[in-house]
Enzyme design. Structure first.
Site, short mmCIF file in Angstrom:
data_model
loop_
_atom_site.label_atom_id
_atom_site.label_comp_id
_atom_site.label_asym_id
_atom_site.label_seq_id
_atom_site.Cartn_x
_atom_site.Cartn_y
_atom_site.Cartn_z
N GLU A 31 11.83 55.78 70.89
CA GLU A 31 10.55 55.76 71.37
C GLU A 31 9.90 53.91 70.80
O GLU A 31 9.72 53.33 70.12
CB GLU A 31 9.63 56.08 69.71
CG GLU A 31 9.74 57.02 69.31
CD GLU A 31 8.48 57.81 70.04
OE1 GLU A 31 7.94 57.70 70.85
OE2 GLU A 31 9.13 59.77 70.06
N HIS A 42 -3.13 33.91 86.28
CA HIS A 42 -2.10 32.48 87.22
C HIS A 42 -2.52 32.77 88.64
O HIS A 42 -2.71 31.97 89.30
CB HIS A 42 -1.05 31.97 86.71
CG HIS A 42 -1.28 31.13 84.76
ND1 HIS A 42 -2.16 30.61 84.24
CD2 HIS A 42 -1.50 31.81 83.89
CE1 HIS A 42 -3.62 30.74 82.86
NE2 HIS A 42 -1.81 31.68 82.68
N ASP A 102 -5.05 33.78 90.54
CA ASP A 102 -6.11 32.54 90.87
C ASP A 102 -5.35 31.89 92.35
O ASP A 102 -5.68 31.24 92.99
CB ASP A 102 -6.23 31.63 89.62
CG ASP A 102 -7.11 32.17 89.16
OD1 ASP A 102 -7.20 32.82 89.20
OD2 ASP A 102 -7.13 31.18 87.96
#
Length: 418
Positions: A136, A396, A399
């Protein structure tokens, strides 16, 4: 040792993985899948077989929380000794939890990552720890946490086998879903996906199969996630047109519509410079170069840009940092400030969403790959629906791409950039 046929223990989908273990050419095995895929059973069998075959080896099985060891990896390994017909050769201890191979004294140890000191102090009296099992493993904090553990355990031997077993989370933004895409590029790594459909029906039983079929008929998306182990998404993914793959040198040489953009940052936020190719005819964007740094100085930034962009082609920069843009201009970088306008973020993201495909090279642009694939809407406080607007975090590189493609996104002849 009792002779047991491989086909009586291991589901057909794991035959190739077993051959990889036997070849001793692979170190890391990422085993993902849905319920009933028998991936954990496969790992337990391989560890027991491996220890009995190699008398200088031992194993450590781990869970994020030690409380869950007994009812998961411990019982699974006890099952494996019984399934192979060798349980009489193994001593079972619960306190401290371990399995001991009686003919040689080799051990399978159990550790919880919630007690890291116990992991660092893990020692064996003879041989070395060859087998490491993260069960897991999506519950762990990230690959770095597991790397710290493996670095502590992988000592003194010439061959190691590290198994990572898990059910993939729904969201492509999950760290492990992103990590596995990167791990697939390694030559010493096997990525294996399995589900219950390749398992003999009598191994699973009629009730299991009935439950799976019932869910398939009533909620196919949930069925695909829980039983097939598919990354179905949360429904809040912003970009569903992302492809992560290596962008070849031949492709790069053909790029003739290259755009460049940068997003300013220094401390907590990084500075980002990206180069992309826009294939207008096919509606595709290729993100093939990134410079992503925290606390980068102007000289370092200018050097990186000049190396990638020796012809001093235009770079569209975030306009909120005019003095920083002037610093780059003084260093010979052709900077154009992105223009402002209403609805800039929404318009730019919408334009990117409507591209036929955004291809990101995860090797040369790992942060762009992470941000684009993981960018999701945020849920409301009660979790019932999505908040309006796009989140202003972990974006970031997004953009920087918006700025780079400013001229391609003009609406009505007016740029609408923030």
């Amino acid at each position: 040792m009792a002779v047991v046929k491989l086909t009586e223990c291991i589901a057909p989908s794991f035959y190739s993985a077993h051959k990889s273990v036997q070849s001793e050419k692979i170190t890391h095995y990422w085993l993902k899948g849905g319920r009933g895929s028998t991936k954990s059973s496969f790992v337990a069998l391989e560890i027991v077989l491996g220890i009995m075959e190699h008398p200088d080896t031992n194993a450590v099985a781990l869970r994020k929380v030690g409380l869950y060891l007994k009812d998961s990896v411990y019982e699974q390994l006890v099952w494996a000794t019984d399934r192979l017909g060798v349980s009489h050769l193994w001593e079972q201890r619960v306190s401290p939890m371990q399995l001991i191979y009686l003919p040689t004294g080799q051990r399978i140890l159990f550790r919880g990552a919630d007690k890291p000191k116990k992991i660092k102090s893990t020692k064996v009296s003879q041989g070395y720890i060859r087998y490491i099992w993260f069960e897991e493993c999506d519950e762990f904090m990230g690959k770095e946490e597991m790397d710290t553990i493996t670095q502590s355990l992988m000592r003194g031997g010439s061959k190691f086998d590290v198994f990572y077993s898990y059910n993939p989370p729904k969201s492509a933004a999950s760290w492990i879903n992103r990590e596995v895409e990167a791990q697939a590029l390694r030559s010493d790594t096997v990525i294996h996906h399995s589900d219950y459909r390749s398992v003999p029906e009598d191994w699973l039983g009629a009730p299991f199969l009935q439950e799976a079929e019932q869910l398939r008929q009533t909620n196919e998306t949930r069925y695909k996630h829980e039983y097939l182990g598919e990354i179905t998404g949360t429904g809040g993914e912003v970009f569903r047109n992302i492809t992560q793959r290596i962008i070849t040198e031949e492709e790069r040489q053909s790029f003739d519509h290259i755009r460049r953009g940068l997003d300013w940052g220094y401390g907590p936020d990084p500075f980002v410079y990206l180069a992309v190719h826009y294939d207008r005819k096919r509606g595709k964007l290729y993100i093939f170069y990134e410079f992503y740094r925290h606390r980068a100085g102007f000289d370092e930034i200018a050097s990186a840009i000049s190396t990638e962009n020796p012809n001093r082609s235009e770079v569209t920069a975030e306009s909120a940092e005019p003095r920083s843009n002037d610093e780059l201009r003084a260093r010979g970088i052709h900077i154009t400030a992105a223009k402002k306008g209403p609805g800039s973020v929404e318009h730019g993201i919408s334009w990117l969403q409507n591209l036929n495909e955004i291809i990101v090279d995860p090797v040369s642009c790992p942060n762009a790959a992470r941000e684009f694939s993981g960018y999701e809407l945020e849920r409301t406080a009660d979790g019932s629906t999505w908040k309006s607007g796009f989140p202003d975090k972990n974006n970031h590189t997004i953009d920087a791409v918006r700025y780079a493609c400013e001229r391609d996104m003009k609406k009505g002849g007016v740029s609408v950039w923030k």
